[in-house]
Design a protein around this motif. Structure first.
Motif: not given
Length: 207
Positions: A112, A115-116
């Motif tokens: 995550y 992805e950010r």
């Protein structure tokens, strides 16, 4: 964003074909180019079929390519570039950058979190006027984790850039490897060339 050195290098293309890459750089006994900065050091293995210029290399290495050591080193220092590589075929160049950065190490980030990072980098490129073709995670075999961005830009004066950046963060530093192509598109051969640098790159925080 840095402009390519194409204008200077095209005039040297014939000379590139007549020289051997090993003659243009003083690489250590392991065949690596090493960089030390406050708090971090890194090294990578230059491809055998590429010409290599670093900040600490002699003027003769620059002269062999018809380039001015004073001008190129000043550009390197201004743009945080520690190595400039030009493929022996004269189709692309690669820049290795390092500068104090932000956030945590990419190697330790969750999916995550990465992805950010991709979203943030994509936004940064788009905000500068680039057309982002891809932005994803690249994990070097037995190496570091990078965000890989492929982008193009038209400067409106008949020139532009087609680039791929491999960016990672480790030990409070950003380290990036850029590929700039002189051709219409990035070829599989050019991708293999830049990824050989990325895959061999090793960054070590130091006290």
């Amino acid at each position: 964003m840095m402009k390519k050195l194409l204008a200077m290098l095209l005039a040297m293309l014939l000379a590139l074909c007549l020289l051997t890459p090993a003659a243009l750089a003083e690489i250590d006994e392991d065949g690596d180019l090493a960089v030390s900065m406050p708090g971090v050091s890194f090294f990578f293995t230059p491809p055998e079929d590429a010409f290599v210029l670093g900040r600490e290399m002699s003027a003769s290495a620059y002269n062999a390519l018809g380039l001015s050591q004073r001008e190129i080193v000043a550009w390197m220092e201004e743009c945080d570039v520690y190595a400039l590589l030009i493929d022996a075929a004269g189709t692309c160049e690669m820049h290795v950058l390092a500068y104090e950065g932000w956030g945590g190490d990419y190697d330790d980030m969750s999916e995550y979190g990465l992805e950010r990072e991709c979203g943030s980098i994509r936004y940064s490129y788009t905000d500068q006027g680039y057309d982002v073709l891809a932005c994803d995670v690249y994990a070097a075999p037995e190496g570091h984790t990078f965000v890989r961005t492929e982008a193009t830009i038209d400067f409106g004066d008949g020139t532009g850039d087609y680039l791929v950046e491999y960016l990672t963060v480790r030990g409070g530093y950003v380290v990036s490897v850029y590929l700039f192509t002189y051709e219409e598109t990035i070829t599989p051969e050019q991708t293999l060339l830049v990824e050989s640098i990325v895959d061999s790159l090793w960054i070590t925080p130091v006290q």
